[in-house]
Design a protein around this motif. Structure first.
Motif, PDB file in Angstrom:
ATOM      1  N   LYS A 157     -53.006  46.711  12.966  1.00  0.00           N
ATOM      2  CA  LYS A 157     -51.564  46.769  13.205  1.00  0.00           C
ATOM      3  C   LYS A 157     -50.925  45.382  13.194  1.00  0.00           C
ATOM      4  N   LEU A 158     -51.758  44.339  13.171  1.00  0.00           N
ATOM      5  CA  LEU A 158     -51.246  42.971  13.057  1.00  0.00           C
ATOM      6  C   LEU A 158     -51.172  42.533  11.597  1.00  0.00           C
ATOM      7  N   GLY A 159     -51.744  43.322  10.711  1.00  0.00           N
ATOM      8  CA  GLY A 159     -51.803  42.950   9.296  1.00  0.00           C
ATOM      9  C   GLY A 159     -50.540  43.301   8.538  1.00  0.00           C
ATOM     10  N   SER A 160     -50.525  42.943   7.272  1.00  0.00           N
ATOM     11  CA  SER A 160     -49.379  43.223   6.406  1.00  0.00           C
ATOM     12  C   SER A 160     -49.241  44.724   6.176  1.00  0.00           C
ATOM     13  N   THR A 161     -48.012  45.158   6.000  1.00  0.00           N
ATOM     14  CA  THR A 161     -47.757  46.583   5.738  1.00  0.00           C
ATOM     15  C   THR A 161     -48.153  46.939   4.312  1.00  0.00           C
ATOM     16  N   ALA A 162     -48.897  48.029   4.175  1.00  0.00           N
ATOM     17  CA  ALA A 162     -49.309  48.524   2.860  1.00  0.00           C
ATOM     18  C   ALA A 162     -48.949  50.004   2.765  1.00  0.00           C
ATOM     19  N   VAL A 166     -49.003  55.021  -6.581  1.00  0.00           N
ATOM     20  CA  VAL A 166     -48.497  53.653  -6.454  1.00  0.00           C
ATOM     21  C   VAL A 166     -49.002  53.044  -5.154  1.00  0.00           C
ATOM     22  N   LEU A 167     -49.375  51.775  -5.199  1.00  0.00           N
ATOM     23  CA  LEU A 167     -49.734  50.986  -4.025  1.00  0.00           C
ATOM     24  C   LEU A 167     -48.772  49.810  -3.941  1.00  0.00           C
ATOM     25  N   ALA A 168     -48.183  49.598  -2.779  1.00  0.00           N
ATOM     26  CA  ALA A 168     -47.270  48.470  -2.575  1.00  0.00           C
ATOM     27  C   ALA A 168     -47.604  47.802  -1.249  1.00  0.00           C
ATOM     28  N   VAL A 169     -47.651  46.462  -1.244  1.00  0.00           N
ATOM     29  CA  VAL A 169     -48.093  45.718  -0.061  1.00  0.00           C
ATOM     30  C   VAL A 169     -47.204  44.502   0.162  1.00  0.00           C
ATOM     31  N   GLU A 170     -46.922  44.260   1.424  1.00  0.00           N
ATOM     32  CA  GLU A 170     -46.251  43.020   1.825  1.00  0.00           C
ATOM     33  C   GLU A 170     -47.259  41.881   1.781  1.00  0.00           C
ATOM     34  N   LYS A 171     -46.875  40.773   1.193  1.00  0.00           N
ATOM     35  CA  LYS A 171     -47.765  39.598   1.126  1.00  0.00           C
ATOM     36  C   LYS A 171     -47.136  38.462   1.923  1.00  0.00           C
ATOM     37  N   ARG A 172     -47.756  38.120   3.033  1.00  0.00           N
ATOM     38  CA  ARG A 172     -47.212  37.084   3.909  1.00  0.00           C
ATOM     39  C   ARG A 172     -47.703  35.711   3.482  1.00  0.00           C
ATOM     40  N   CYS A 200     -57.192  49.350  -4.896  1.00  0.00           N
ATOM     41  CA  CYS A 200     -57.336  49.359  -3.440  1.00  0.00           C
ATOM     42  C   CYS A 200     -56.331  48.407  -2.801  1.00  0.00           C
ATOM     43  N   ALA A 201     -55.618  48.894  -1.787  1.00  0.00           N
ATOM     44  CA  ALA A 201     -54.723  48.062  -0.986  1.00  0.00           C
ATOM     45  C   ALA A 201     -55.339  47.902   0.392  1.00  0.00           C
ATOM     46  N   LEU A 202     -55.167  46.741   0.994  1.00  0.00           N
ATOM     47  CA  LEU A 202     -55.813  46.478   2.284  1.00  0.00           C
ATOM     48  C   LEU A 202     -54.836  45.893   3.286  1.00  0.00           C
ATOM     49  N   SER A 203     -55.176  46.087   4.555  1.00  0.00           N
ATOM     50  CA  SER A 203     -54.412  45.489   5.649  1.00  0.00           C
ATOM     51  C   SER A 203     -55.369  45.171   6.783  1.00  0.00           C
ATOM     52  N   GLY A 204     -55.225  43.993   7.355  1.00  0.00           N
ATOM     53  CA  GLY A 204     -56.103  43.561   8.441  1.00  0.00           C
ATOM     54  C   GLY A 204     -56.703  42.202   8.138  1.00  0.00           C
ATOM     55  N   LEU A 205     -57.956  42.024   8.494  1.00  0.00           N
ATOM     56  CA  LEU A 205     -58.642  40.753   8.281  1.00  0.00           C
ATOM     57  C   LEU A 205     -59.135  40.672   6.845  1.00  0.00           C
ATOM     58  N   ILE A 206     -58.552  39.763   6.073  1.00  0.00           N
ATOM     59  CA  ILE A 206     -58.893  39.653   4.648  1.00  0.00           C
ATOM     60  C   ILE A 206     -60.371  39.332   4.456  1.00  0.00           C
ATOM     61  N   ALA A 207     -60.911  38.455   5.302  1.00  0.00           N
ATOM     62  CA  ALA A 207     -62.321  38.073   5.161  1.00  0.00           C
ATOM     63  C   ALA A 207     -63.236  39.285   5.272  1.00  0.00           C
ATOM     64  N   ASP A 208     -62.914  40.201   6.177  1.00  0.00           N
ATOM     65  CA  ASP A 208     -63.726  41.406   6.332  1.00  0.00           C
ATOM     66  C   ASP A 208     -63.665  42.295   5.093  1.00  0.00           C
ATOM     67  N   SER A 209     -62.514  42.276   4.424  1.00  0.00           N
ATOM     68  CA  SER A 209     -62.332  43.170   3.276  1.00  0.00           C
ATOM     69  C   SER A 209     -63.197  42.763   2.086  1.00  0.00           C
ATOM     70  N   LYS A 210     -63.575  41.482   2.016  1.00  0.00           N
ATOM     71  CA  LYS A 210     -64.344  41.004   0.860  1.00  0.00           C
ATOM     72  C   LYS A 210     -65.642  41.796   0.678  1.00  0.00           C
ATOM     73  N   ALA A 211     -66.361  41.998   1.779  1.00  0.00           N
ATOM     74  CA  ALA A 211     -67.627  42.728   1.708  1.00  0.00           C
ATOM     75  C   ALA A 211     -67.413  44.175   1.300  1.00  0.00           C
ATOM     76  N   MET A 212     -66.327  44.764   1.790  1.00  0.00           N
ATOM     77  CA  MET A 212     -66.054  46.172   1.484  1.00  0.00           C
ATOM     78  C   MET A 212     -65.625  46.346   0.032  1.00  0.00           C
ATOM     79  N   ILE A 213     -64.826  45.406  -0.466  1.00  0.00           N
ATOM     80  CA  ILE A 213     -64.384  45.464  -1.862  1.00  0.00           C
ATOM     81  C   ILE A 213     -65.571  45.279  -2.807  1.00  0.00           C
ATOM     82  N   ASP A 214     -66.422  44.309  -2.495  1.00  0.00           N
ATOM     83  CA  ASP A 214     -67.620  44.082  -3.319  1.00  0.00           C
ATOM     84  C   ASP A 214     -68.498  45.329  -3.341  1.00  0.00           C
ATOM     85  N   LYS A 215     -68.666  45.972  -2.178  1.00  0.00           N
ATOM     86  CA  LYS A 215     -69.471  47.185  -2.080  1.00  0.00           C
ATOM     87  C   LYS A 215     -68.878  48.299  -2.949  1.00  0.00           C
ATOM     88  N   ALA A 216     -67.553  48.448  -2.895  1.00  0.00           N
ATOM     89  CA  ALA A 216     -66.894  49.499  -3.673  1.00  0.00           C
ATOM     90  C   ALA A 216     -67.080  49.265  -5.171  1.00  0.00           C
TER      91      ALA A 216
END
Length: 249
Positions: free
Chosen positions: A41-46, A56-62, A85-101
Motif C-alpha cells: 500500500k506504500l507502493g505506486s498505484t497500478a 491494459v496495464l497502467a502504472v504510476e512511476k514515481r 506484468c505490472a508491479l507495486s511494492g518493493l522493486i528489489a523483491d520483484s526482480k526474483a519473481m519476474i525472473d522466475k516468471a
C-alpha cells in the motif's frame, strides 16, 4: 507432570508472534504476511483492466529526483510475447519473481511447444511467494515478498488478468488496482466497469483513474502503460503514444 510447564508461552503477545514467518498467532494470523501486504500500500498505484479486445496495464512511476534516470525503475515488464506484468511494492523483491516468471514461460515453450497459459504463470509465482521461510528452498526468502503483481496476457481462453499477493494467493479479475491508491481506484473500477468496453476506452479509464489518485500531474513521464491484444500481443506504449492519449482525456 506439569512442573516444567512455562506459563508465559500461553501469554505471548503480538510482538512475539510477528517475529517468525512460520508461526500462527492464536487468532490464526501470520503477521509477517499481513505486514508485507501493508507494504504494498506504500507502493505506486497500478491498474489492470480486461476487455474482450485485450488487457491494459497502467502504472504510476514515481521519480524522487529530477536527476534520476528511469532505467531499472520499470513498473511494467514483459514476461513473454503474450504476457505482461505490472508491479507495486518493493522493486528489489520483484526482480526474483519476474525472473522466475520468465524462466517458467520459456521452459513451458521448450517443453510443450506452446505458450504458457497466464493462469499457470500466476500459479508458479504464487508457489514461489509461498516458499518464504523454507530453509534450502531455491529462490526462497527469509520473509514474504513485499510486492504484488498483476499478470495480463492473451491465451487460448482469451484476454486474462490475474493478481498475485505476498501470501501466494492468485486470483483472476476483470479489473484490479494495487498500490497506494488502490482503495479509491478499485471502488471506481467496480462502479464503472463494463465488460463490453473497448480496449481504447479501457486505456482512457485507466489513465483517468490514475489521474484521480496521483499526487502529481499526470504526464507521459510519470506513468507507464502496456496493452496486450490477440494480434499485437505485448505492446509497451512510448511517451509519444501516451501524450497523444493524455490529450484525449
Amino acid at each position: 507432570a506439569f512442573g516444567n510447564f512455562d506459563s508465559s508461552i500461553m501469554f505471548m503477545g503480538r510482538s512475539e508472534y510477528d517475529r517468525d514467518v512460520n508461526v500462527y498467532s492464536p487468532e490464526g494470523r501470520i503477521y509477517q504476511v499481513e505486514y508485507a501486504i501493508e507494504a504494498i500500500k506504500l507502493g505506486s498505484t497500478a491498474i489492470g483492466i480486461q476487455t474482450k479486445e485485450g488487457v491494459v496495464l497502467a502504472v504510476e512511476k514515481r521519480m524522487t529526483s529530477l536527476l534520476m534516470e528511469s532505467i531499472g525503475l520499470e513498473k511494467i515488464v514483459e514476461i513473454d510475447s503474450h504476457i505482461g506484468c505490472a508491479l507495486s511494492g518493493l522493486i528489489a523483491d520483484s526482480k526474483a519473481m519476474i525472473d522466475k516468471a520468465r524462466v517458467e514461460a520459456q521452459n513451458h515453450w521448450f517443453t510443450y511447444n506452446e505458450t504458457m497459459p497466464v493462469e499457470s504463470v500466476a500459479q508458479a509465482i504464487g508457489n514461489l511467494a509461498m516458499q518464504f521461510g523454507e530453509k534450502g528452498a531455491k529462490g526462497s526468502m527469509s520473509r514474504p515478498f513485499g510486492v504484488a503483481l498483476l499478470f495480463a496476457g492473451i491465451d487460448e481462453n482469451g484476454p486474462q488478468l490475474f493478481h498475485v499477493d505476498p501470501s501466494g494467493t492468485f486470483t483472476q479479475y476483470s479489473a484490479k488496482a494495487i498500490g497506494s491508491g488502490s482503495e479509491g481506484a478499485q471502488s471506481t473500477l467496480e462502479e464503472g466497469y463494463d465488460q463490453n468496453t473497448s480496449l481504447e476506452d479501457a486505456c482512457k479509464a485507466a489513465l483517468n483513474i490514475l489521474k484521480q489518485v496521483m499526487e502529481e500531474k499526470l504526464t507521459s513521464g510519470n506513468i507507464e502503460m502496456a496493452t496486450l491484444e490477440p494480434e499485437k500481443k505485448y505492446h509497451f506504449w512510448s511517451k509519444d503514444e501516451l501524450e497523444d492519449l493524455i490529450k484525449k482525456l
